[in-house]
Enzyme design. Structure first.
Site, PDB file in Angstrom:
ATOM      1  N   GLN A 554       0.809  -1.030   0.158  1.00 37.02           N
ATOM      2  CA  GLN A 554      -0.046  -0.016   0.029  1.00 37.02           C
ATOM      3  C   GLN A 554       0.898   1.156   0.117  1.00 37.02           C
ATOM      4  O   GLN A 554       0.503   2.251  -0.695  1.00 37.02           O
ATOM      5  CB  GLN A 554      -0.680   0.070   1.319  1.00 37.02           C
ATOM      6  CG  GLN A 554      -1.883   1.093   1.398  1.00 37.02           C
ATOM      7  CD  GLN A 554      -3.396   0.689   0.444  1.00 37.02           C
ATOM      8  OE1 GLN A 554      -3.201  -0.428   0.091  1.00 37.02           O
ATOM      9  NE2 GLN A 554      -3.953   1.639  -0.040  1.00 37.02           N
ATOM     10  N   GLU A 555       1.978   1.172   0.607  1.00 33.48           N
ATOM     11  CA  GLU A 555       2.789   2.332   0.706  1.00 33.48           C
ATOM     12  C   GLU A 555       3.579   2.626  -0.212  1.00 33.48           C
ATOM     13  O   GLU A 555       3.794   3.788  -0.657  1.00 33.48           O
ATOM     14  CB  GLU A 555       3.737   2.282   2.064  1.00 33.48           C
ATOM     15  CG  GLU A 555       2.970   2.335   3.557  1.00 33.48           C
ATOM     16  CD  GLU A 555       2.362   3.681   3.801  1.00 33.48           C
ATOM     17  OE1 GLU A 555       2.910   4.615   3.103  1.00 33.48           O
ATOM     18  OE2 GLU A 555       1.930   3.919   4.828  1.00 33.48           O
ATOM     19  N   SER A 556       4.392   1.572  -0.803  1.00 31.16           N
ATOM     20  CA  SER A 556       5.385   2.016  -1.997  1.00 31.16           C
ATOM     21  C   SER A 556       5.458   0.865  -3.137  1.00 31.16           C
ATOM     22  O   SER A 556       6.060   1.033  -3.987  1.00 31.16           O
ATOM     23  CB  SER A 556       6.763   1.659  -0.995  1.00 31.16           C
ATOM     24  OG  SER A 556       6.942   0.183  -0.756  1.00 31.16           O
TER      25      SER A 556
END
Length: 701
Positions: A554-556
């Site tokens: 989700q983040e990266s």
């Protein structure tokens, strides 16, 4: 007692079959992670520190405000000023963080640090073991009392028990009060209690009264709530001093600190209202900025203060060696009133320069932004060839917006279409409603429409009105010297490197990483290129590695070099300042990025009440990782006010989080505006992906 790892394994099963689970052992010490700065013991004076090459600055871990700074200089300026002081000595600053505010003096005297830099009060007890600099701030202290005692002098109260944490400036003030008034007694509490916890204890009736800094009460008490059970009482200490602290034998270091504070005017106390022009501003060293809490001007995200207007005016101030003091107001009228009263020097809040405002006597700088009114529709629609294409359509706008007059002019010109007034919504929410088919069209200023387009790809600009309108800084008519300085800055910077980078950051760069086909997870196949690393590090905190892998995606999207518009870096998108507070730099290194992210996750998890169901605690932790702990606590408080369960995320706190993007709710929230749709989406998508991983790999993977 079960291990935390087994609890998280049970959580996987609970998510699948609906059972509950709680408990867990304590997490590892933060000091167990690899630090980028190897500390040492040093108790010498400046000459000894010069041999080391460093001055170690000491603060509580996550020394963040208890709300969005709305009136005064943000506390982060303490840290930046201290770093500047160290560099002025040709030495390198290094930060050391204490887990407990009460241990600051012990760490300093033990030689683990050299200067305490935080909201640290000068008290008689502390003077016994520490030396204090020239004050960098002064604040008032007020009683916090039950509403029934509002307006009653202390001497007229029958009996008053004031409860304060041990070893604090509040204790010193309370004991002085008890010596002056026979009806006052003092109860000493544990030293770790925060201002927020003290106020909440009075609200809940657990304490009769306490003492809090007056500037903190602006965010800890809802002054607009007539039914509040507590009120801010009388001032009990009119000038409590805040200063930097050093060891008793650090006389040379203290002398250098005092010289710096005096020469650089490191004074952050809020002065009385004053109508100031450039000479007085320069003499004071502080530019007082009036702004608004919204996504274009000034807001807090992951503990960082941000906003296009805020960044630009800070850059101007920095070039003139000024610090910025912020005053937040809710409307253009309130901003101009505050400017007229001398409570600020300049308005920096995406203020439109209009003929009507100039007729009223206000002065404006050169424009630093040009905007157009735009018609917004869904992405699958073709752009209008002319305004005739508006015929037969409907446009939803706020009833008090400037767009309403534009649309009425079109109707007066004979164009047939419907205007739908919608109360209490923001541009962000109207655009979202259009994207979801609730409304046909809406209108937005071009910079706000551009900002929305950085978060989504389901809207389009169908028509742009001409001519462009000018956004400028607002001034009083007599501030010609300040106007000259602002105009010179704009002439130099407009469309220059700093301006373009800042503009692109807010209005052009995508805020979400582009979607692509997610990793197809099958038994025996890695979820990510970093499975081994995530497994090892997650185990230290008793976390399911598949959950962290879902969060990492989700983040990266598993890109260790990823950077966000806010400055977050690495696989788990940790803010650099957050990384430093856990001892990490170089966050694009996968090992550092994962370790820092997990340490931060664990720290956030411990800030939520232990009574929470394990799954709910996880949801709150994920939401806090995305938006910041303060915004999540705001949403929990709001959930309780609107009849939702503050201890449950889905269908309860997540709904309150969405409301915090509305001005009527954001202005009452301690941390102000937040784009609530982001943490809501973040938690839901991580949960769903995690369940997919569990199903594909099996519960025992």
């Amino acid at each position: 007692m079960r291990s935390k790892a087994s609890v998280w394994l049970m959580f996987c099963l609970a998510m699948m079959v609906g059972c509950d689970s709680n408990s867990g052992s304590s997490a590892p010490e933060v000091g167990e992670v690899v630090s980028t700065f190897e500390n040492y013991q040093e108790t010498g004076d400046l000459s000894d520190l010069r041999q080391r090459g460093f001055i170690r600055l000491l603060a509580p871990r996550f020394d963040e405000p208890s709300g969005l700074p709305r009136d005064g200089i943000p506390s982060i300026d303490y840290q930046s000023q201290a770093e500047a002081f160290v560099r002025s000595l040709d030495l390198e600053p290094r930060w050391v963080y204490a887990d407990d505010f009460g241990e600051l003096d012990e760490l300093l005297n033990a030689g683990s640090a050299d200067i305490i830099v935080t909201n640290y009060s000068v008290t008689a007890a502390r003077r016994k073991t520490l030396s204090f600099s020239t004050p960098v701030n002064s604040v008032q202290e007020k009683l916090v009392l039950p509403a029934a005692l509002a307006g009653t002098p202390v001497s007229d109260m029958e009996k008053l028990v004031i409860s304060v944490p041990e070893g604090t400036a509040y204790q010193e003030t309370a004991e002085k009060l008890s010596r002056r008034h026979e009806n006052v007694s003092v109860e000493i509490l544990h030293e770790d209690l925060s201002d927020e916890e003290l106020v909440q204890a009075v609200v809940g009736g657990e304490l009769e009264a306490t003492i809090i800094d007056s500037n903190m009460l602006n965010v800890l008490l809802d002054s607009g709530d007539a039914d509040s059970p507590v009120v801010a009482g009388p001032v009990v200490n009119r000038k409590r001093r805040i200063a930097w602290a050093v060891r008793k034998n650090s006389t040379e270091l203290l002398d250098k600190i005092n010289q710096y504070i005096t020469s650089e005017r490191v004074i952050t106390s809020v002065d009385a209202p004053e109508l100031r022009d450039w000479a007085t501003i320069k003499e004071s060293g502080v530019l007082r900025v009036i702004t608004s809490n919204n996504p274009a001007s000034y807001f807090m995200w992951r503990g960082e203060l941000m906003g296009f207007d805020y960044d630009l005016i800070r850059h101007f101030a920095k070039q003139h060696h000024l610090r910025v003091s912020v005053r937040v107001e809710d409307s253009p009228t309130a901003m101009f009133d505050a400017l007229q009263r001398g409570e600020g020097d300049v308005i920096a809040a995406s203020m439109t320069r209009t003929e009507e405002r100039e007729k009223q006597g206000w002065m404006f700088s050169k424009r630093y932004l040009e905007i157009n009114e735009q018609l917004i529709g869904r992405a699958d629609e073709a752009a209008f060839t002319s305004l005739d294409d508006l015929a037969g359509r409907s446009v939803a706008v706020g009833p008090d917006s400037a767009f309403l007059e534009t649309l009425k002019d079109l109707k007066r010109g004979g164009l047939e279409f419907d205007i739908i007034p919608v109360d209490g919504v923001t541009t962000e929410q109207l655009i979202d409603a259009v994207a979801n088919g609730i409304y046909d069209l809406t209108m937005a200023d071009s910079h706000l429409a551009a900002m929305e387009s950085t978060y989504r790809d389901d809207i389009a600009v169908l028509y742009q009105y001409e001519p462009a309108q000018e956004i400028a800084w607002g001034l009083r008519p007599e501030q010609d010297k300040l106007k000259q300085q602002l105009d010179n800055y704009i002439s130099r910077q407009y469309r220059g490197l700093f301006y373009n980078v800042t503009f692109n950051r807010y209005f052009k760069e995508k805020k979400t990483i582009a979607n692509h086909v997610e990793y197809r997870v099958t038994p025996g196949k890695a979820i990510s290129p970093f499975d081994g690393l995530v497994k090892d590090e997650s185990l230290k905190y008793g976390l399911d590695w598949r959950l962290i892998t879902s969060q990492m995606y989700q983040e990266s999207r598993f890109n260790p070099k990823a950077r966000s518009f806010a400055g977050a870096q690495g696989l788990l998108q940790v803010m650099p300042r957050t990384g430093r507070q856990f001892g990490y730099s170089n966050l694009t290194n996968p090992q550092n990025g994962v370790e820092a992210g997990l340490a931060y996750m664990d720290w956030l998890e411990q800030r939520f009440p232990a009574r929470l169901d394990l799954a709910e605690k996880l949801y709150f932790t994920l939401a806090a990782y995305n938006a910041g702990h303060g915004h999540v606590e705001d949403a929990r408080r709001l959930a309780q006010r609107i009849g939702k369960d503050p201890d449950k995320w889905f269908g309860n706190v997540e709904e309150a989080m969405l409301l915090l993007s509305r001005p009527q709710y954001a202005r009452q929230a301690r941390y102000g505006y937040v784009r609530g749709s982001e943490p809501v989406k973040y938690v839901r998508e991580i949960k769903n992906r995690y369940l997919g991983y569990v199903e594909a790999l099996g519960e025992s993977s």
